[in-house]
Scaffold this active site. Structure first.
Site, short mmCIF file in Angstrom:
data_model
loop_
_atom_site.label_atom_id
_atom_site.label_comp_id
_atom_site.label_asym_id
_atom_site.label_seq_id
_atom_site.Cartn_x
_atom_site.Cartn_y
_atom_site.Cartn_z
CB SER A 51 62.98 48.57 19.14
OG SER A 51 64.15 47.78 19.01
CE1 TYR B 196 61.20 46.43 14.72
CE2 TYR B 196 63.36 46.54 15.76
CZ TYR B 196 62.00 46.35 15.85
OH TYR B 196 61.42 46.10 17.07
#
Length: 328
Positions: free
Chosen positions: A132, A157
């Site tokens: 990501s 995350y």
């Protein structure tokens, strides 16, 4: 029907990117084994509807299960002997990681460790996995390059995605397992995730409800249309692992290379819906970053392609899908 042997194993096949990539492979005649646990992080009806499209293909095999289940994965790898794995399953979302950190530990760390272990044990030829743009945190140097240090994640995350890259590097080093990490930059489009800002904006504006605009609309995002993302993954998958370094390990930015300010993004949505947004302007949220901006020179050089769908075109296509999906 042919046996699903020596095919492609895709995790998160009922998810947004997993669905689109699976469909592309199936359309091209490849045999796909897909696994997904259909969790309730967002509307499971949307996941089931994606899955129902995939199930119409005779060259698709679906397994309902979680990547955290090591025994299940071992059995699936033993049964299907996949040549390549495209790992797109994960607990997504920056803000939700503040509420339910354990979900990220289990799916993104334990689950990914299981994928790595099964891949090396069963001698998978190539493992591609989702990372990501969140790993860049609040890096001030733009555009973000895969050569930049990413040592300061600002959400759990992001930390799990950085950990995935380190874990993949270790398996490439220890077992010569070919791995390719994909740092996705704000992927959007039809069949997208309802927890994403553009989706919730369009739903709220359509219903005449206010939208929450963080950092007063002054954040910038490198929005990347789903078809461009799928094309990039497809080319990297067909190309095979990078073997031009001491390790068969590589990371790529998958982004549009043209960040857009949030306030301008909302303007495009308003034009497509034909309604003005009622904006609730708010300060920055914990875990958010000011800007994402992908340096994709490596990607272009490797696959001779760069994302090209503009925000105007991409949002137009999404709004068209949204209206059809939610009115039929």
């Amino acid at each position: 029907m042919k046996e699903f042997i020596k095919g492609i194993f895709i995790t998160g096949c009922a998810g947004f990117i997993g669905f689109h990539f699976s469909k592309r492979l199936l359309d091209e005649g490849f045999h796909v084994v897909g696994v997904d646990n259909i969790n309730d992080y967002y509307d499971t009806n949307l996941k089931e509807d994606r899955l129902n499209i995939l199930k119409k293909y005779t060259n698709f095999k679906f397994i309902h299960g979680s990547i955290e289940e090591k025994e299940l994965l071992d059995n699936l790898f033993e049964q299907f002997q996949p040549e390549s794995v495209v790992h797109l399953a994960a607990q997504a979302g920056v803000r939700y990681s503040l509420e339910n950190p354990q979900a990220y530990i289990q799916s993104n760390l334990v689950g990914f460790a299981n994928i790595l272990e099964c891949s090396q044990k069963h001698q998978v030829h190539h493992l591609l996995y989702a990372s990501s743009s969140s790993v860049y945190g609040n890096n001030s140097k733009v555009p973000f390059s895969v050569q930049d240090r990413v040592d300061h994640p600002v959400s759990l995350y992001a930390a799990t995605k950085k950990a995935n890259e380190l874990m993949a590097h270790t398996y490439s080093h220890l077992y010569n397992l070919p791995t390719t990490g994909l740092r996705f930059f704000t992927v959007y489009g039809p069949w997208g995730r309802p927890d994403m800002a553009y989706f919730s904006f369009i739903r709220a504006i359509s219903n005449g409800e206010p939208i929450e605009v963080y950092n007063y609309g002054k954040m910038r995002r490198d929005f990347t249309y789903i078809d461009d993302v799928v094309e990039c993954i497809m080319r990297l998958w067909k190309k095979g692992p990078s073997l031009d370094h001491s390790l068969p390990y590589k990371i790529y930015n998958i982004g549009h290379n043209q960040p857009v300010q949030l306030s301008d993004f909302i303007d495009v949505i308003e034009k497509n819906i034909g309604k003005k947004a009622v904006k609730k302007l708010l300060p920055m949220q914990p875990g958010d970053v000011l800007e994402t901006f992908a340096d994709i020179d490596d990607l272009e050089q490797e696959i001779n392609y760069k994302p090209m769908v503009s925000i105007e075109e991409g949002i137009s296509k999404f709004v068209k899908w949204y209206k059809e999906y939610y009115t039929t």
